[in-house]
Design an enzyme around this catalytic site. Structure first.
Site, PDB file in Angstrom:
ATOM      1  N   LYS A 149     -13.152  28.720  57.876  1.00 47.90           N
ATOM      2  CA  LYS A 149     -13.190  26.951  57.217  1.00 47.90           C
ATOM      3  C   LYS A 149     -11.754  26.661  56.537  1.00 47.90           C
ATOM      4  O   LYS A 149     -11.872  26.466  56.349  1.00 47.90           O
ATOM      5  CB  LYS A 149     -14.411  27.251  56.707  1.00 47.90           C
ATOM      6  CG  LYS A 149     -14.149  25.710  55.493  1.00 47.90           C
ATOM      7  CD  LYS A 149     -15.669  24.590  56.136  1.00 47.90           C
ATOM      8  CE  LYS A 149     -15.360  24.040  55.077  1.00 47.90           C
ATOM      9  NZ  LYS A 149     -13.714  22.678  54.969  1.00 47.90           N
ATOM     10  N   GLU A 178      -7.035  31.723  45.081  1.00 43.75           N
ATOM     11  CA  GLU A 178      -5.483  30.972  45.047  1.00 43.75           C
ATOM     12  C   GLU A 178      -6.023  29.294  44.709  1.00 43.75           C
ATOM     13  O   GLU A 178      -6.656  28.908  45.638  1.00 43.75           O
ATOM     14  CB  GLU A 178      -4.191  31.441  46.024  1.00 43.75           C
ATOM     15  CG  GLU A 178      -4.340  32.751  46.020  1.00 43.75           C
ATOM     16  CD  GLU A 178      -3.725  33.177  44.724  1.00 43.75           C
ATOM     17  OE1 GLU A 178      -3.370  33.040  44.076  1.00 43.75           O
ATOM     18  OE2 GLU A 178      -3.709  34.430  44.690  1.00 43.75           O
ATOM     19  N   CYS A 206       0.297  23.480  45.774  1.00 42.44           N
ATOM     20  CA  CYS A 206      -0.417  23.826  44.474  1.00 42.44           C
ATOM     21  C   CYS A 206       1.036  24.241  43.607  1.00 42.44           C
ATOM     22  O   CYS A 206       0.652  24.750  41.674  1.00 42.44           O
ATOM     23  CB  CYS A 206      -1.039  25.696  44.733  1.00 42.44           C
ATOM     24  SG  CYS A 206       0.097  26.099  45.800  1.00 42.44           S
ATOM     25  N   GLU A 231      -3.778  18.925  36.618  1.00 39.38           N
ATOM     26  CA  GLU A 231      -2.755  18.687  37.530  1.00 39.38           C
ATOM     27  C   GLU A 231      -3.386  17.451  38.625  1.00 39.38           C
ATOM     28  O   GLU A 231      -4.772  17.840  38.833  1.00 39.38           O
ATOM     29  CB  GLU A 231      -3.282  20.519  38.726  1.00 39.38           C
ATOM     30  CG  GLU A 231      -2.559  20.179  40.110  1.00 39.38           C
ATOM     31  CD  GLU A 231      -2.986  21.466  40.956  1.00 39.38           C
ATOM     32  OE1 GLU A 231      -4.363  21.355  41.341  1.00 39.38           O
ATOM     33  OE2 GLU A 231      -2.190  22.249  41.691  1.00 39.38           O
TER      34      GLU A 231
HETATM   35  P1  NAD Z   1     -10.747  22.021  47.195  1.00 36.87           P
HETATM   36  O1  NAD Z   1     -10.949  23.042  46.553  1.00 36.87           O
HETATM   37  O2  NAD Z   1     -11.221  20.177  47.277  1.00 36.87           O
HETATM   38  O3  NAD Z   1     -10.627  22.743  48.923  1.00 36.87           O
HETATM   39  C1  NAD Z   1     -10.601  23.655  49.451  1.00 36.87           C
HETATM   40  C2  NAD Z   1     -11.750  23.626  50.620  1.00 36.87           C
HETATM   41  O4  NAD Z   1     -12.416  24.366  50.048  1.00 36.87           O
HETATM   42  C3  NAD Z   1     -11.732  23.204  51.370  1.00 36.87           C
HETATM   43  O5  NAD Z   1     -11.659  23.375  52.688  1.00 36.87           O
HETATM   44  C4  NAD Z   1     -12.863  22.206  51.211  1.00 36.87           C
HETATM   45  O6  NAD Z   1     -14.074  21.811  52.833  1.00 36.87           O
HETATM   46  C5  NAD Z   1     -13.761  24.026  50.720  1.00 36.87           C
HETATM   47  N1  NAD Z   1     -14.857  23.903  50.099  1.00 36.87           N
HETATM   48  C6  NAD Z   1     -14.957  21.886  49.264  1.00 36.87           C
HETATM   49  N2  NAD Z   1     -16.122  22.598  48.402  1.00 36.87           N
HETATM   50  C7  NAD Z   1     -16.688  23.760  48.305  1.00 36.87           C
HETATM   51  C8  NAD Z   1     -17.558  24.229  48.138  1.00 36.87           C
HETATM   52  N3  NAD Z   1     -18.468  23.767  47.441  1.00 36.87           N
HETATM   53  N4  NAD Z   1     -18.122  25.715  48.462  1.00 36.87           N
HETATM   54  C9  NAD Z   1     -17.013  25.740  49.503  1.00 36.87           C
HETATM   55  N5  NAD Z   1     -15.490  25.719  50.109  1.00 36.87           N
HETATM   56  C10 NAD Z   1     -15.944  24.089  49.317  1.00 36.87           C
HETATM   57  O7  NAD Z   1      -9.168  21.430  47.608  1.00 36.87           O
HETATM   58  P2  NAD Z   1      -8.277  20.839  48.363  1.00 36.87           P
HETATM   59  O8  NAD Z   1      -7.902  19.206  47.210  1.00 36.87           O
HETATM   60  O9  NAD Z   1      -8.226  20.686  49.808  1.00 36.87           O
HETATM   61  O10 NAD Z   1      -6.834  21.666  48.088  1.00 36.87           O
HETATM   62  C11 NAD Z   1      -5.365  21.351  46.924  1.00 36.87           C
HETATM   63  C12 NAD Z   1      -5.851  22.257  45.970  1.00 36.87           C
HETATM   64  O11 NAD Z   1      -5.701  23.664  46.197  1.00 36.87           O
HETATM   65  C13 NAD Z   1      -5.203  22.227  44.519  1.00 36.87           C
HETATM   66  O12 NAD Z   1      -5.948  22.272  43.338  1.00 36.87           O
HETATM   67  C14 NAD Z   1      -3.894  23.298  44.759  1.00 36.87           C
HETATM   68  O13 NAD Z   1      -3.645  23.546  43.810  1.00 36.87           O
HETATM   69  C15 NAD Z   1      -4.593  23.931  45.497  1.00 36.87           C
HETATM   70  N6  NAD Z   1      -4.334  24.918  45.763  1.00 36.87           N
HETATM   71  C16 NAD Z   1      -3.600  25.880  45.207  1.00 36.87           C
HETATM   72  C17 NAD Z   1      -2.721  27.488  46.069  1.00 36.87           C
HETATM   73  C18 NAD Z   1      -2.941  28.875  45.776  1.00 36.87           C
HETATM   74  O14 NAD Z   1      -2.074  29.248  46.449  1.00 36.87           O
HETATM   75  N7  NAD Z   1      -2.978  28.402  44.485  1.00 36.87           N
HETATM   76  C19 NAD Z   1      -2.401  26.827  47.313  1.00 36.87           C
HETATM   77  C20 NAD Z   1      -2.086  25.082  48.125  1.00 36.87           C
HETATM   78  C21 NAD Z   1      -3.434  24.961  47.385  1.00 36.87           C
END
Ligand code: NAD
Length: 482
Positions: free
Chosen positions: A178, A253, A287, A383
């Protein structure tokens, strides 16, 4: 396989398809918001169910396919990605605003990830032990988990889909990926390279669309054996609860609030350069970005002056220009969230030393440096996913390590010093999964584990050999001679 129909962005059982409902959404360029980048399928639970079914059907054959054949497809995928490097990098820059310099580096890394996992087929997949019984073979082996769900964010739209998909497939699983709503195009291009490299039908299925609809359906689906998620802490918690409550396995993650600590004896120029890159490259949308810079009181003023000078001469603007260091944020909403975080920082007593505003018609926020932010304030604890960093003074190393650890996150940290004794103290005391000595908080190599502690992660780490722990199950075999 080609994608000819508009919004036919779901790859299900080897066919590019639109959403069952026909619903679509449009993604716009964050630097030129009037410009459309593409129209994509807004997938629902029905689309996800078809994708999971396709992955389930493909699993028996794929797990029996020789590991080296699987590996060859992944290696060929790496080559195809590299051949399309410029196109994929430009697509990434257009859809999420990452400066082209960094986009190219990320696509190169995605290619390396596919090659690394292509080579896993030549690595041992278990261990043999001596048995206490005569004529008994005693050994462990690894087998795939089955159908895995992969949910990825928009901020590394090539690297993260690559580092989940490549190990999932290398170890014999089939998958449903996804992609993030804000940046699907990059991941779709990787999927096309996999198809072109000869990946059999149904082994990888891809859905685009909203998280609460498509993502949540994937997490809830009873036929998804294991799910790997990267994203925010709150969404991660929801995904974990959905998967665990139905008995599935999950890996998360999540976010970070990464400190950089600069000791009195550090190389200030190198530390300033690392602070700029760690805080502002990719517009702080990593992140692993630097959120807090803790400076020994004896060097605070000189560091501050040099960092502000670096900010003044930083190249900020059009992400397609090869020298640009800081481009726009991914979307209007993300820009509003970051600007709200800056306002909250000011209302809680923080002082802005540089930046703080939107610039131009795109979703660009200037590199922003704060001082006088209290340790318990919003900017020190939460964050803010943008180009915003705060400076703090400390007077002893014990104080610096304690304050660096005083957040719920534990992803990365960076420590600048020339004192080996302090380096080892930092390794012992900093509560992070990744520690950089004399380099910026961001940056990860493909062949070593990647992941955070505390609220930054859950389950086995990703990448390198660590990926095997999540994408396979270990079986211990006691085999008596017949
Ligand atoms: P997000 O949590 O909004 O979305 C991540 C993914 O989850 C997307 O594909 C989104 O469509 C999906 N999603 C959203 N709601 C959902 C639900 N209810 N059920 C299942 N899936 C759902 O995050 P984002 O805004 O896309 O990314 C930024 C965040 O990701 C930041 O907090 C960043 O720190 C984190 N991040 C972490 C790492 C790591 O490896 N630790 C790497 C990159 C980003």
């Amino acid at each position: 396989m080609s994608r000819t129909v508009e919004a036919a962005s779901n790859l299900i059982a080897g066919e590019w398809a639109s959403a069952d409902s026909g619903e679509t959404y449009e993604k716009r360029n964050p630097w030129i918001p009037t410009r459309s980048v593409g129209v994509y399928a807004l997938s629902s639970a029905e689309d996800v169910a078809r994708a999971v079914e396709a992955a389930r059907c493909a699993f028996p054959l794929w797990r029996q396919t020789a590991a080296q054949v699987r590996g060859q497809i992944l290696t060929a995928t790496g080559d195809l990605i590299e051949r399309s490097l410029d196109d994929i990098a430009l697509a990434m820059t257009a859809e999420m605003g990452k400066p082209i310099r960094e986009a190219r580096a990320e696509v190169t890394r995605a290619a390396a990830i596919f090659r690394f996992f292509g080579n896993e087929a030549y690595q041992p997949s278990g261990e043999r032990y001596e048995s206490s019984a005569q004529q008994q073979h005693l050994y462990t082996l690894r087998r795939p988990r089955g159908v895995v769900g992969l949910i990825t964010p928009w901020n590394f739209p090539a690297a993260i889909p690559a580092w989940k998909t490549a190990p999932a497939l290398a170890y014999g699983n089939t998958a449903v990926l996804k992609l993030a709503r804000e940046a699907p195009e990059t991941g779709l291009r990787l999927a096309r390279c996999l198809c072109e490299a000869g990946l059999p039908t149904g082994v990888l299925n891809v859905v685009t669309g909203d998280g609460p609809a498509a993502g949540a359906s994937l997490a809830r689906h009873p036929d998804v054996d294991a799910l790997s998620f990267t994203g925010s802490v709150d969404t991660g918690a929801r995904v974990r609860d959905a998967v665990v409550s139905r008995g599935g396995d999950v890996q998360l993650e999540l976010g970070g609030h990464n400190p950089m600590i600069v000791a009195a004896d550090a190389d200030i120029s190198a530390a300033c350069e690392a602070a700029y890159a760690g805080s502002f490259w990719s517009a702080g949308q990593k992140c692993t970005a630097t959120r807090r810079i803790l400076l020994h009181e004896s060097i605070y003023d000189v560091f501050c002056e040099r960092l502000l000078e670096r900010v003044r001469c930083g190249v900020v603007g059009d992400p397609v220009v090869s020298t640009t260091e800081v481009g726009p944020l991914v979307s209007f909403d993300q820009m509003q969230t970051v600007l709200a975080g800056i306002s909250q920082g000011v209302s809680e007593g923080g002082e802005i030393l540089a930046g703080g505003n939107r610039r131009g018609d795109g979703f660009l926020v200037e590199p922003t440096v704060f001082t006088d932010v209290g340790d318990n304030c919003f900017l020190s604890q939460e964050e803010v996913f943008g180009p915003v960093v705060s400076l703090y003074r400390f007077s002893s190393m014990e104080e610096a390590f304690t304050r660096a650890n005083a957040v719920r996150f534990g992803l990365t940290a960076s420590f600048f010093t020339n004192d080996l004794r302090l380096v080892h103290q930092a390794i012992d005391e900093l509560e992070v999964g990744i520690l950089h000595i004399n380099s910026q908080t961001a940056g990860a190599e493909v062949h070593v584990p990647f992941g955070g502690l505390k609220a930054s992660g859950f389950g086995p780490h990703e990448q390198g050999k660590a990926a095997r722990d999540f994408f396979t199950q270990s079986v211990t075999v006691y085999e008596d001679a017949l």
